[in-house]
Design a protein around this motif. Structure first.
Motif, PDB file in Angstrom:
ATOM      1  N   LEU A  29      40.034 -12.709 -31.675  1.00  0.00           N
ATOM      2  CA  LEU A  29      41.815 -12.522 -31.550  1.00  0.00           C
ATOM      3  C   LEU A  29      41.522 -11.600 -30.203  1.00  0.00           C
ATOM      4  O   LEU A  29      42.288 -11.746 -29.241  1.00  0.00           O
ATOM      5  N   ALA A  37      41.630  -5.699 -32.738  1.00  0.00           N
ATOM      6  CA  ALA A  37      42.214  -6.425 -34.658  1.00  0.00           C
ATOM      7  C   ALA A  37      40.237  -5.948 -35.039  1.00  0.00           C
ATOM      8  O   ALA A  37      41.326  -5.951 -36.649  1.00  0.00           O
ATOM      9  N   LEU A  49      45.524 -14.431 -36.075  1.00  0.00           N
ATOM     10  CA  LEU A  49      44.411 -14.850 -35.531  1.00  0.00           C
ATOM     11  C   LEU A  49      45.953 -16.270 -35.314  1.00  0.00           C
ATOM     12  O   LEU A  49      45.933 -16.836 -33.836  1.00  0.00           O
TER      13      LEU A  49
END
Length: 223
Positions: A29, A37, A49
């Protein structure tokens, strides 16, 4: 050494769910420009994601995931080439360096899921079985090579591993490829095994026996 092999279950799957960890999702991410994230609930990391990936062109996303997972093994030029080839071919089934095929499968299937099929899909085969020694006091720890040799009699003659590695399966030649043909070998309890391999190398329908006996010779270092 003689063994009895009993196949309990054979499954074809399009991903190994436990392969990617929450830490992998968080790291990826970040690479797809999604900050912080780690503050997100773990149950939504995968979905986040996929959303982040979808903002990128497929080949660009492939480069990012390939660099993350295989950057230490592939050059930038190889990553560029594979990221483009993956849109048309199942590179993970054909890549000449067998030691990278498993990781390429996991990358391919992550992208396949994220893009709802823009990448061609591949598969893995999971075999649950019992492998029991028929001789007393046999405490040998089975290796991937031994397991493949024991499975030789239970596979169809059409199987690609039998056709490509006939002499190795018979014990007439070294068999280093076994380490990469079987991606994962687990022995969760006595005589019970879980074998994970490529769906291209061993297809479900190619496991044609459920119970058989087989014999292998141990090398000095195995005994």
């Amino acid at each position: 050494m003689k063994y009895k092999i009993e196949v309990e279950d054979v499954r074809t799957v399009d991903e190994i769910t436990e392969y990617w960890t929450n830490d992998d999702y968080i790291q990826l991410l970040g690479k797809f420009d999604y900050p912080d994230a780690e503050d997100t609930g773990t149950e939504s990391l995968r979905e986040l994601l996929f959303m982040a990936i979808s903002d990128f062109e497929p080949s660009e996303a492939a480069k990012v995931v390939l660099a993350y997972k295989l950057g230490e093994h592939l050059s930038e030029g190889q990553i560029d080439q594979i990221s483009n080839d993956m849109l048309d071919d199942t590179v993970c089934e054909e890549y000449p360096e067998m030691e990278l095929q498993a990781a390429l499968f996991h990358v391919n299937q992550l992208l396949f899921k994220a893009y709802n099929g823009k990448f061609p899909s591949s598969s893995a085969t999971i075999i649950q079985c019992f492998i029991s020694p028929l001789e007393e006091n046999n405490e040998t720890v089975l290796t991937k090579e031994m397991v493949l040799k024991l499975f030789n009699d239970g596979l169809s003659d059409r199987n690609i591993v039998k056709r490509l590695f006939e002499e190795q399966l018979k014990g007439n030649a070294d068999f280093p490829e076994a380490e990469n043909i079987i991606w994962d070998l687990q022995n969760p309890e006595k005589n019970k095994y879980r074998i994970t391999t490529s769906g291209n190398l061993i297809k479900k329908e190619e496991v044609i026996s459920t119970v058989w006996e087989s014999e292998i010779e141990l090398s000095p270092e195995d005994s």
